[in-house]
Design a protein around this motif. Structure first.
Motif, short mmCIF file in Angstrom:
data_model
loop_
_atom_site.label_atom_id
_atom_site.label_comp_id
_atom_site.label_asym_id
_atom_site.label_seq_id
_atom_site.Cartn_x
_atom_site.Cartn_y
_atom_site.Cartn_z
N LEU A 20 0.82 -1.21 0.00
CA LEU A 20 0.00 0.00 0.00
C LEU A 20 0.85 1.26 0.00
N GLU A 21 1.91 1.27 0.79
CA GLU A 21 2.74 2.47 0.86
C GLU A 21 3.48 2.69 -0.46
N LEU B 80 -13.22 9.23 12.43
CA LEU B 80 -12.39 9.22 11.22
C LEU B 80 -12.63 8.01 10.33
N VAL B 81 -13.38 7.04 10.79
CA VAL B 81 -13.62 5.83 9.99
C VAL B 81 -14.71 6.11 8.96
N ARG B 82 -14.37 5.88 7.71
CA ARG B 82 -15.30 6.11 6.61
C ARG B 82 -15.86 4.80 6.04
N GLU B 83 -15.13 3.70 6.24
CA GLU B 83 -15.58 2.42 5.72
C GLU B 83 -14.90 1.31 6.53
N LEU B 84 -15.58 0.18 6.63
CA LEU B 84 -15.06 -1.00 7.31
C LEU B 84 -14.79 -2.10 6.28
N MET B 85 -13.76 -2.90 6.55
CA MET B 85 -13.50 -4.06 5.72
C MET B 85 -13.23 -5.25 6.63
N TYR B 86 -14.00 -6.30 6.42
CA TYR B 86 -13.89 -7.53 7.19
C TYR B 86 -13.29 -8.61 6.29
N ILE B 87 -12.11 -9.11 6.66
CA ILE B 87 -11.46 -10.17 5.88
C ILE B 87 -11.52 -11.46 6.70
N ALA B 88 -12.38 -12.40 6.27
CA ALA B 88 -12.60 -13.64 7.03
C ALA B 88 -12.78 -13.31 8.51
N TYR C 286 -17.20 -7.19 2.98
CA TYR C 286 -16.85 -8.47 3.59
C TYR C 286 -16.15 -9.35 2.56
N VAL C 287 -14.96 -9.86 2.92
CA VAL C 287 -14.23 -10.79 2.08
C VAL C 287 -14.40 -12.19 2.65
N VAL C 288 -15.05 -13.06 1.89
CA VAL C 288 -15.22 -14.47 2.26
C VAL C 288 -14.04 -15.26 1.70
N CYS C 289 -13.33 -15.96 2.58
CA CYS C 289 -12.25 -16.85 2.16
C CYS C 289 -12.84 -18.27 2.08
N THR D 205 -3.15 -8.89 -3.53
CA THR D 205 -4.60 -8.93 -3.73
C THR D 205 -5.31 -8.17 -2.62
N VAL D 206 -4.85 -8.37 -1.38
CA VAL D 206 -5.41 -7.63 -0.24
C VAL D 206 -5.18 -6.13 -0.43
N ALA D 207 -3.97 -5.77 -0.83
CA ALA D 207 -3.64 -4.36 -1.03
C ALA D 207 -4.49 -3.76 -2.16
N ASP D 208 -4.72 -4.53 -3.22
CA ASP D 208 -5.56 -4.04 -4.33
C ASP D 208 -6.94 -3.64 -3.83
N LEU D 209 -7.55 -4.51 -3.02
CA LEU D 209 -8.90 -4.23 -2.54
C LEU D 209 -8.91 -3.04 -1.59
N ILE D 210 -7.96 -3.00 -0.68
CA ILE D 210 -7.91 -1.87 0.26
C ILE D 210 -7.67 -0.57 -0.50
N GLU D 211 -6.74 -0.59 -1.44
CA GLU D 211 -6.48 0.62 -2.23
C GLU D 211 -7.74 1.10 -2.94
N SER D 212 -8.49 0.17 -3.53
CA SER D 212 -9.69 0.56 -4.26
C SER D 212 -10.70 1.23 -3.36
N ARG D 213 -10.84 0.74 -2.11
CA ARG D 213 -11.80 1.33 -1.21
C ARG D 213 -11.31 2.69 -0.66
N VAL D 214 -10.00 2.81 -0.42
CA VAL D 214 -9.45 4.08 0.04
C VAL D 214 -9.63 5.15 -1.03
N ARG D 215 -9.31 4.79 -2.26
CA ARG D 215 -9.41 5.79 -3.35
C ARG D 215 -10.85 6.14 -3.67
N ALA D 216 -11.79 5.29 -3.29
CA ALA D 216 -13.21 5.57 -3.53
C ALA D 216 -13.79 6.54 -2.51
#
Length: 232
Positions: free
Chosen positions: A29-30, A84-92, A180-183, A220-231
């Motif tokens: 991400l960085e 400050l929280v704008r969105e939540l992400m639950y990974i498994a 929510y990310v289902v593994c 893959t995790v970074a891709d999803l987080i980046e997409s939500r941050v940029r949104a």
């Protein structure tokens, strides 16, 4: 508190782990210009872990996607009420509702258990729960490279038994959007339980693979987080 306009990500780990399990995701991400911090939880009781996460959000001082893995979902469920929280992400992760704990989630649904209970070892004197060294790592890292699994196993630490019955006092996903990310091959949080909790989220994503995608597929995790941050 001075707040930046630039959004970023705050990452919360699961049981027996530490902030180290996000290292590859943080680096990815960085490298993409996403400010990121991984929280180190004390894992003494749920309220302490929520306080540590809220303190990390205070220090982060910018709008955030708050990400929780596994038990970390219980933490972000309450800590996500931070302004400050704008969105939540639950990974498994445990996307809990009122009155639920990680040991009592959707109790009336008759959902199957995973084998993680068989791997837990309670020290009565200390009140700490560790994992059987033969069984536990195989469940946590079922699809990880042997080197990654061995290195991660060496860093695992016991946690307080109090964590298993901690109940969030605020349910932030009632008002904050969530993903929510289902593994689908998870052997720790049963995929059927994950699918049921994912019904509470705003968005759902399914990934083939086991319980620890931050270690097995960090990009893959970074891709999803980046997409939500940029949104945001």
């Amino acid at each position: 508190m001075v707040v930046s306009d630039t959004a970023g990500a705050v990452l919360v780990h699961g049981l027996w782990h530490g902030a180290w399990c996000w290292d590859a995701v943080v680096a990815a991400l960085e490298s993409r210009g996403i400010d990121t911090v991984a929280v180190e939880l004390p894992m003494t009781e749920l309220a302490d872990d929520i306080a540590a996460t809220r303190a990390a959000l205070d220090r982060f001082a910018r709008p955030a996607v708050l990400v929780g893995h596994s038990y970390g979902g219980a933490v972000i469920t309450e800590a996500g009420a931070h302004p400050l929280v704008r969105e939540l992400m639950y990974i498994a992760a445990y996307q809990l509702d009122s009155g639920e704990s990680i040991s009592r989630t959707l109790p009336d649904r008759g959902l199957p258990d995973s084998r993680i209970g068989d791997a837990m070892r309670l020290d009565i004197e200390s009140g700490e729960v560790s994992l059987d060294p033969a069984l536990g790592p195989g469940l946590l890292y079922s699809d990880a490279h042997t080197t990654v699994a061995a290195r991660s196993t060496a860093k695992l630490r016991p946690v307080s038994r109090l964590l298993f019955r901690g109940v969030p006092q605020a349910i932030s996903w009632h008002r904050v959007p969530s993903t929510y990310v289902v593994c689908t091959a998870d052997e720790v949080v049963h995929p059927e339980l994950q699918r049921a909790m994912a019904g509470r989220a705003t968005y759902r994503v399914d990934w083939d693979g086991g319980h620890s995608p931050a270690l097995t597929r960090p990009n893959t995790v970074a891709d999803l987080i980046e997409s939500r941050v940029r949104a945001l």
